[in-house]
Design a protein around this motif. Sequence first.
Motif, mmCIF file in Angstrom:
data_model
loop_
_atom_site.group_PDB
_atom_site.id
_atom_site.type_symbol
_atom_site.label_atom_id
_atom_site.label_comp_id
_atom_site.label_asym_id
_atom_site.label_seq_id
_atom_site.Cartn_x
_atom_site.Cartn_y
_atom_site.Cartn_z
ATOM 1 N N ALA A 28 47.821 37.652 42.459
ATOM 2 C CA ALA A 28 47.122 37.953 43.719
ATOM 3 C C ALA A 28 45.855 37.102 43.842
ATOM 4 O O ALA A 28 45.793 35.986 43.317
ATOM 5 N N ASP A 29 44.835 37.614 44.533
ATOM 6 C CA ASP A 29 43.621 36.844 44.796
ATOM 7 C C ASP A 29 42.406 37.770 44.789
ATOM 8 O O ASP A 29 42.538 38.969 44.515
ATOM 9 N N LEU A 30 41.248 37.191 45.066
ATOM 10 C CA LEU A 30 40.001 37.958 45.080
ATOM 11 C C LEU A 30 39.424 38.055 46.488
ATOM 12 O O LEU A 30 38.198 38.149 46.670
ATOM 13 N N GLU A 31 40.295 38.060 47.484
ATOM 14 C CA GLU A 31 39.831 38.271 48.853
ATOM 15 C C GLU A 31 39.323 39.709 49.002
ATOM 16 O O GLU A 31 39.783 40.619 48.297
ATOM 17 N N ARG A 40 41.313 51.299 45.945
ATOM 18 C CA ARG A 40 41.914 52.471 46.589
ATOM 19 C C ARG A 40 43.187 52.916 45.882
ATOM 20 O O ARG A 40 43.636 54.048 46.061
ATOM 21 N N LEU A 41 43.763 52.037 45.065
ATOM 22 C CA LEU A 41 44.959 52.371 44.296
ATOM 23 C C LEU A 41 44.643 52.677 42.834
ATOM 24 O O LEU A 41 45.556 52.923 42.046
ATOM 25 N N GLY A 42 43.361 52.632 42.479
ATOM 26 C CA GLY A 42 42.983 52.910 41.098
ATOM 27 C C GLY A 42 42.973 51.697 40.203
ATOM 28 O O GLY A 42 42.998 51.834 38.977
ATOM 29 N N LEU A 43 42.895 50.496 40.780
ATOM 30 C CA LEU A 43 42.910 49.250 40.015
ATOM 31 C C LEU A 43 41.580 48.525 40.152
ATOM 32 O O LEU A 43 40.824 48.761 41.083
ATOM 33 N N PHE A 44 41.324 47.597 39.241
ATOM 34 C CA PHE A 44 40.193 46.690 39.378
ATOM 35 C C PHE A 44 40.560 45.356 38.726
ATOM 36 O O PHE A 44 41.420 45.298 37.842
ATOM 37 N N PRO A 45 39.936 44.251 39.177
ATOM 38 C CA PRO A 45 40.296 42.930 38.659
ATOM 39 C C PRO A 45 39.430 42.489 37.489
ATOM 40 O O PRO A 45 38.234 42.793 37.424
ATOM 41 N N MET A 46 40.040 41.751 36.580
ATOM 42 C CA MET A 46 39.316 41.079 35.502
ATOM 43 C C MET A 46 40.224 39.964 34.991
ATOM 44 O O MET A 46 41.389 40.203 34.666
ATOM 45 N N ALA A 54 40.935 32.623 35.420
ATOM 46 C CA ALA A 54 42.292 32.915 35.890
ATOM 47 C C ALA A 54 43.288 32.813 34.732
ATOM 48 O O ALA A 54 43.034 32.113 33.744
ATOM 49 N N PRO A 55 44.423 33.539 34.875
ATOM 50 C CA PRO A 55 44.872 34.322 36.019
ATOM 51 C C PRO A 55 44.164 35.678 36.110
ATOM 52 O O PRO A 55 43.610 36.163 35.131
ATOM 53 N N ILE A 56 44.224 36.263 37.307
ATOM 54 C CA ILE A 56 43.587 37.559 37.527
ATOM 55 C C ILE A 56 44.474 38.665 36.970
ATOM 56 O O ILE A 56 45.673 38.721 37.261
ATOM 57 N N TRP A 109 32.687 38.075 31.309
ATOM 58 C CA TRP A 109 33.929 37.886 32.067
ATOM 59 C C TRP A 109 33.681 37.604 33.540
ATOM 60 O O TRP A 109 34.616 37.345 34.303
ATOM 61 N N ILE A 110 32.422 37.594 33.973
ATOM 62 C CA ILE A 110 32.101 37.396 35.386
ATOM 63 C C ILE A 110 31.990 35.902 35.663
ATOM 64 O O ILE A 110 31.021 35.244 35.267
#
Length: 225
Positions: A28-31, A40-46, A54-56, A109-110
């Motif tokens: 996916a992406d970071l839009e 809203r689905l209980g997920l977060f990116p790292m 990457a990859p996300i 990680w940021i």
Amino acid sequence: MPVEPPPTPWDLASARMDVADDLVAVGADLEPGTILSAYRLGLFPMGLGAHGRAPIGWWGPVRRGVLLRDDLHVSRSLRRSLRRFHVTVDTCFDDVVDGCADPARTGRWITGDVHRAYRRLHDLGWAHSIEVWESGHLVGGLYGIAVGGLFAGESMYHRATDASKAAVHALHELVYADGDAGRIIDVQWKTPHLATLGVREMPRPAYLSALPTALGLGLPEAFAT
């Protein structure tokens, strides 16, 4: 009030939340619309690459770290430290993210892409920072996303003893200002540092069951303007 971005084209709802692994999807992406859909689905990116590149990866911990309304623990030493600090909200978002992204930090990680993504969310009214000051100097803080009654903390840092704990203390005061126990402060994972403040682990099914109630609540007043 926050501005709703265009919806994500990605089907994040297909992430395997029934697996015994914290990592549930990749890509996916970071839009802005993608990141908000994830929370809203209980997920977060790292990111899965070196230092968050990457990859996300999309994460939904099997045991989620949360700070609930009645769980905040303020030690005697922290209470003394709080008298030294001045706390603000959303006065220097980029400086707080830079502090969290300090390349000298272990496990950083940021990335620049992450910073830009959350800056866009800040501009839209979704991402917020808590700043901790001592004698006019920024000495710590945290940032994250507020969606309804959910505050999803992303990272925090300190340059003075107890400054990051002071940021969490302030966040708790702001999120639970109305006393509604349906709100959630999500800290991703419970760490020894956060455990001293009262962070507990919530099993993934319990977190996902509690999430709709939190999302359905109004924003805390501090984040609603």
